[in-house]
Design a protein around this motif. Sequence first.
Motif, mmCIF file in Angstrom:
data_model
loop_
_atom_site.group_PDB
_atom_site.id
_atom_site.type_symbol
_atom_site.label_atom_id
_atom_site.label_comp_id
_atom_site.label_asym_id
_atom_site.label_seq_id
_atom_site.Cartn_x
_atom_site.Cartn_y
_atom_site.Cartn_z
ATOM 1 N N ILE A 171 0.864 -1.179 0.000
ATOM 2 C CA ILE A 171 0.000 0.000 0.000
ATOM 3 C C ILE A 171 0.901 1.230 0.000
ATOM 4 O O ILE A 171 1.752 1.383 0.884
ATOM 5 N N LEU A 172 0.725 2.067 -1.006
ATOM 6 C CA LEU A 172 1.429 3.344 -1.074
ATOM 7 C C LEU A 172 0.591 4.369 -0.326
ATOM 8 O O LEU A 172 -0.599 4.526 -0.598
ATOM 9 N N VAL A 173 1.211 5.041 0.634
ATOM 10 C CA VAL A 173 0.539 6.098 1.393
ATOM 11 C C VAL A 173 1.255 7.400 1.086
ATOM 12 O O VAL A 173 2.471 7.500 1.255
ATOM 13 N N LEU A 174 0.503 8.380 0.607
ATOM 14 C CA LEU A 174 1.041 9.705 0.295
ATOM 15 C C LEU A 174 0.387 10.712 1.225
ATOM 16 O O LEU A 174 -0.846 10.800 1.276
ATOM 17 N N ASP A 175 1.206 11.454 1.969
ATOM 18 C CA ASP A 175 0.701 12.411 2.951
ATOM 19 C C ASP A 175 1.152 13.823 2.630
ATOM 20 O O ASP A 175 2.287 14.028 2.167
ATOM 21 N N ASN A 176 0.306 14.793 2.940
ATOM 22 C CA ASN A 176 0.738 16.181 2.993
ATOM 23 C C ASN A 176 1.726 16.235 4.155
ATOM 24 O O ASN A 176 1.347 16.047 5.318
ATOM 25 N N ALA A 177 2.999 16.472 3.872
ATOM 26 C CA ALA A 177 4.051 16.395 4.890
ATOM 27 C C ALA A 177 3.857 17.395 6.022
ATOM 28 O O ALA A 177 4.275 17.133 7.157
ATOM 29 N N ALA A 178 3.218 18.521 5.763
ATOM 30 C CA ALA A 178 3.028 19.553 6.792
ATOM 31 C C ALA A 178 2.150 19.068 7.937
ATOM 32 O O ALA A 178 2.212 19.624 9.037
ATOM 33 N N LEU A 179 1.349 18.043 7.712
ATOM 34 C CA LEU A 179 0.412 17.580 8.738
ATOM 35 C C LEU A 179 1.021 16.591 9.721
ATOM 36 O O LEU A 179 0.420 16.267 10.749
ATOM 37 N N ASN A 180 2.215 16.075 9.425
ATOM 38 C CA ASN A 180 2.922 15.169 10.337
ATOM 39 C C ASN A 180 2.043 14.029 10.841
ATOM 40 O O ASN A 180 1.994 13.744 12.032
ATOM 41 N N TYR A 181 1.365 13.374 9.916
ATOM 42 C CA TYR A 181 0.596 12.183 10.302
ATOM 43 C C TYR A 181 1.550 11.135 10.876
ATOM 44 O O TYR A 181 2.726 11.079 10.514
ATOM 45 N N PRO A 182 1.024 10.253 11.731
ATOM 46 C CA PRO A 182 1.892 9.193 12.272
ATOM 47 C C PRO A 182 2.265 8.192 11.179
ATOM 48 O O PRO A 182 1.678 8.175 10.093
ATOM 49 N N VAL A 183 3.227 7.376 11.487
ATOM 50 C CA VAL A 183 3.625 6.304 10.588
ATOM 51 C C VAL A 183 2.382 5.468 10.277
ATOM 52 O O VAL A 183 1.651 5.098 11.202
ATOM 53 N N PRO A 184 2.102 5.170 8.993
ATOM 54 C CA PRO A 184 0.947 4.316 8.685
ATOM 55 C C PRO A 184 1.038 3.004 9.478
ATOM 56 O O PRO A 184 2.078 2.359 9.531
ATOM 57 N N GLY A 185 -0.053 2.655 10.085
ATOM 58 C CA GLY A 185 -0.090 1.443 10.906
ATOM 59 C C GLY A 185 0.091 1.735 12.385
ATOM 60 O O GLY A 185 -0.086 0.867 13.218
ATOM 61 N N LYS A 186 0.444 2.961 12.722
ATOM 62 C CA LYS A 186 0.594 3.389 14.122
ATOM 63 C C LYS A 186 -0.462 4.438 14.403
ATOM 64 O O LYS A 186 -0.794 5.248 13.550
ATOM 65 N N LYS A 187 -1.008 4.454 15.585
ATOM 66 C CA LYS A 187 -2.024 5.462 15.948
ATOM 67 C C LYS A 187 -1.381 6.572 16.731
ATOM 68 O O LYS A 187 -0.426 6.483 17.362
#
Length: 122
Positions: free
Chosen positions: A106-122
């Motif tokens: 699964i490719l996950v693309l994020d807006n980097a400014a939002l600092n989402y957690p690592v995919p698979g981590k909450k």
Amino acid sequence: MIESRPFLTRIPDPSIIVKDKIPTSVAGEGRYRFVATCDTDGTYAMIYCPVGHAFTVDMKVIKGTKVKAWWYNPRNGETTLFDTFDNVQDERTFISPDKGELTDWILVLDNAALNYPVPGKK
């Protein structure tokens, strides 16, 4: 992994995957169907890749000026940040880490400014 990004605004969006002139040669058509989802705010996108195959993504779906790109391995739950790049191209081509059949990612693309957690981590 799916719960690591906002889900109330998530929608399926097959237009994220750019079509090719030969429909069966591009991910998203034919035997190995790629599928994509994103949120309505353009903060992230996820593309399921059932096979190691080059595919092109419409980068206009991500609204940020920088994008973090992750590969999530659904077979073992491991995630790898493989690139952070300026979001200046309309389209960008990706290929999953493993080429061939039965190597889903699964490719996950994020807006980097939002600092989402690592995919698979909450």
